[in-house]
Design an enzyme around this catalytic site. Sequence first.
Site, mmCIF file in Angstrom:
data_model
loop_
_atom_site.group_PDB
_atom_site.id
_atom_site.type_symbol
_atom_site.label_atom_id
_atom_site.label_comp_id
_atom_site.label_asym_id
_atom_site.label_seq_id
_atom_site.Cartn_x
_atom_site.Cartn_y
_atom_site.Cartn_z
ATOM 1 N N THR A 3 40.872 26.758 25.772
ATOM 2 C CA THR A 3 41.475 25.521 25.280
ATOM 3 C C THR A 3 40.987 25.276 23.854
ATOM 4 O O THR A 3 39.782 25.098 23.631
ATOM 5 C CB THR A 3 41.068 24.340 26.190
ATOM 6 N N LYS A 10 33.196 18.529 41.720
ATOM 7 C CA LYS A 10 34.273 18.362 42.701
ATOM 8 C C LYS A 10 34.004 19.358 43.819
ATOM 9 O O LYS A 10 33.171 20.264 43.645
ATOM 10 C CB LYS A 10 35.639 18.599 42.059
ATOM 11 N N CYS A 56 36.020 20.263 31.631
ATOM 12 C CA CYS A 56 37.216 20.151 30.785
ATOM 13 C C CYS A 56 37.669 18.745 30.423
ATOM 14 O O CYS A 56 37.777 18.442 29.237
ATOM 15 C CB CYS A 56 38.342 20.960 31.385
ATOM 16 N N PHE A 101 45.972 26.390 33.122
ATOM 17 C CA PHE A 101 46.030 25.107 33.836
ATOM 18 C C PHE A 101 45.358 25.155 35.205
ATOM 19 O O PHE A 101 45.484 24.221 35.988
ATOM 20 C CB PHE A 101 47.485 24.662 33.993
ATOM 21 N N LYS A 126 35.352 16.978 27.867
ATOM 22 C CA LYS A 126 35.313 17.569 26.519
ATOM 23 C C LYS A 126 36.698 17.572 25.866
ATOM 24 O O LYS A 126 36.818 17.353 24.662
ATOM 25 C CB LYS A 126 34.711 18.974 26.555
ATOM 26 N N ALA A 144 40.815 7.082 43.425
ATOM 27 C CA ALA A 144 39.753 6.364 42.715
ATOM 28 C C ALA A 144 38.409 6.956 43.109
ATOM 29 O O ALA A 144 38.255 7.504 44.201
ATOM 30 C CB ALA A 144 39.804 4.892 43.075
ATOM 31 N N GLY A 145 37.447 6.889 42.224
ATOM 32 C CA GLY A 145 36.136 7.455 42.545
ATOM 33 C C GLY A 145 35.127 7.125 41.470
ATOM 34 O O GLY A 145 35.208 6.063 40.829
ATOM 35 N N ARG A 204 42.738 24.970 38.296
ATOM 36 C CA ARG A 204 41.649 24.043 38.641
ATOM 37 C C ARG A 204 40.535 24.827 39.293
ATOM 38 O O ARG A 204 40.803 25.762 40.070
ATOM 39 C CB ARG A 204 42.135 23.001 39.661
ATOM 40 N N GLU A 205 39.321 24.469 39.010
ATOM 41 C CA GLU A 205 38.212 25.110 39.700
ATOM 42 C C GLU A 205 38.297 24.731 41.184
ATOM 43 O O GLU A 205 38.714 23.637 41.532
ATOM 44 C CB GLU A 205 36.874 24.668 39.100
#
Length: 437
Positions: free
Chosen positions: A121, A320, A260, A152, A263, A252-253, A154-155
């Site tokens: 990125t 996550k 990513c 794109f 930054k 929500a969290g 996601r981990e």
Amino acid sequence: MNISIAGTGYVGLVTGVCLSEIGYHVTCYDIDEGKVQHMRDGISPIYEPGLEELMKKNIVEGRLHFTSSANEAYEKKDFIFIAVGTPEKEDGSANLQYVEAVAEAIATHATQDTIVITKSTVPVGTNEHVKSILLEKNKNGVQFQVASNPEFLREGSAVYDTFNGDRIVIGADEEEVALKVEALYKPFNLPIVKTSIRSAEMIKYAANAFLATKISFINEMANICERVGANIDDVSSGIGMDKRIGKEFLRAGIGYGGSCFPKDTKALLQLASEKDYTSPMLQSVIEVNDKQRVVLYSKAVEKVGSLTGKKVAVLGLAFKPNTDDIREGASLLLIRELLKDGAHVTVYDPIAMPHVEKEFGDQLVYAGSSIEAITDANLAFIVTEWSDIKSLPLTAYIEYMREPMIFDGRNCYSIEEAKKYPITYLSIGREPIEKSR
Ligand SMILES: NC(=O)C1=CN([C@@H]2O[C@H](COP(=O)(O)OP(=O)(O)OC[C@H]3O[C@@H](n4cnc5c(N)ncnc54)[C@H](O)[C@@H]3O)[C@@H](O)[C@H]2O)C=CC1
Ligand SMILES: O=C(O)[C@H]1O[C@H](OP(=O)(O)OP(=O)(O)OC[C@H]2O[C@@H](n3ccc(=O)[nH]c3=O)[C@H](O)[C@@H]2O)[C@H](O)[C@@H](O)[C@@H]1O
């Protein structure tokens, strides 16, 4: 077709493995020799579901190679992907030193005409900068063309995302290059968007900024819900059913973390400011997130007063679930605050614990399970919604904790469920449950 990938982190390794899985010969290059040695033995340096199996298979079938030699990586290649990190600099802008180092090494070692594809990125204009390095440092008189191909994935679901992405973006300023990169991706059978290089670079930042905005928006709504007696989970479902809003990214969290969103939102803000544009919306997204990341800690302090001497359990450390990545994890901020207050902190994460241990050493106790972590604790914080953490019954907190006081940053339990038990249960954007045994 010979492909090489510079950088074997979450993006580079997954890309290399997936390209080899569809039949290409791929060389993955990293400057970290230890990492390369492990990968040669089929050991993935990162935790990513399904990755190691595919890696082993393609090594055995002879399509996937690992090297720490720049020469081996860059000579005789048709496509070279740049997938090194672009971390945040102190002023929030993206640090391009790794990308520049790769460009220079390619220019030195490439021995045939090559298309250099930037997957990292990078700020708008970086591919032009890469091209100028390639031309300037070109040692062997070969032809370089460049393309932008932002990632794109996601981990935690990176392999799945690579084969099932919503789109592949190819930014190229010459039609011939765009067509070649498109042909490379054809076997994936995914929608392809072809744009200019600058637009492709911008698509990546705009996508991450939009997703971060959705999260900060719903967290802002959660904070309002708490004050007006509404339930954010119901509000999220209610608004998400509107197709124009969409139900994704409305959980929500305790804010977004990871390597990513934090930054990239700052890098975009910085990029805009270099062009004399201030973005009040992006600034707010970041500000809301900064506050949200400590909201659980603030609730605990408000409820308990001093945390000095308290035994505290922190459940979940990765930013996550399904990843070992702790970069910008809310857990780290929380742990630092708890230690500052003189709390005794026991942590648990099914995968990410060794990374946290590297940073905190013997300042923390490392538990082998959630139950072990909460045993005799005064307070428990739920930071990451791993399935084994989410599935812990509330009765376990009653049975094992000194006093069942739970601060849930991921709304793992419904309010109806929590109300059934003599517990203190404070979550995000929902009514507080405050009962004593
Ligand atoms: N992690 C993610 O989920 C995603 C990351 N991205 C972007 O992709 C880029 C890479 O991110 P990650 O994979 O997370 O990075 P990472 O930090 O996991 O891995 C980077 C790798 O590059 C290697 N490296 C550094 N300098 C090198 C050089 N000169 N030559 C060869 N290898 C070198 C490092 O040793 C490391 O193994 C970043 O720009 C990031 O913003 C984009 C989409 C998803
Ligand atoms: O550029 C990147 O690196 C990647 O960043 C994110 O992927 P990732 O950071 O791996 O994980 P996400 O699932 O997006 O979660 C990011 C953070 O947002 C939080 N989140 C996510 C969704 C949500 O509804 N609420 C919420 O708080 C997660 O807990 C996590 O801390 C994007 O989803 C990817 O598309 C992108 O490629």
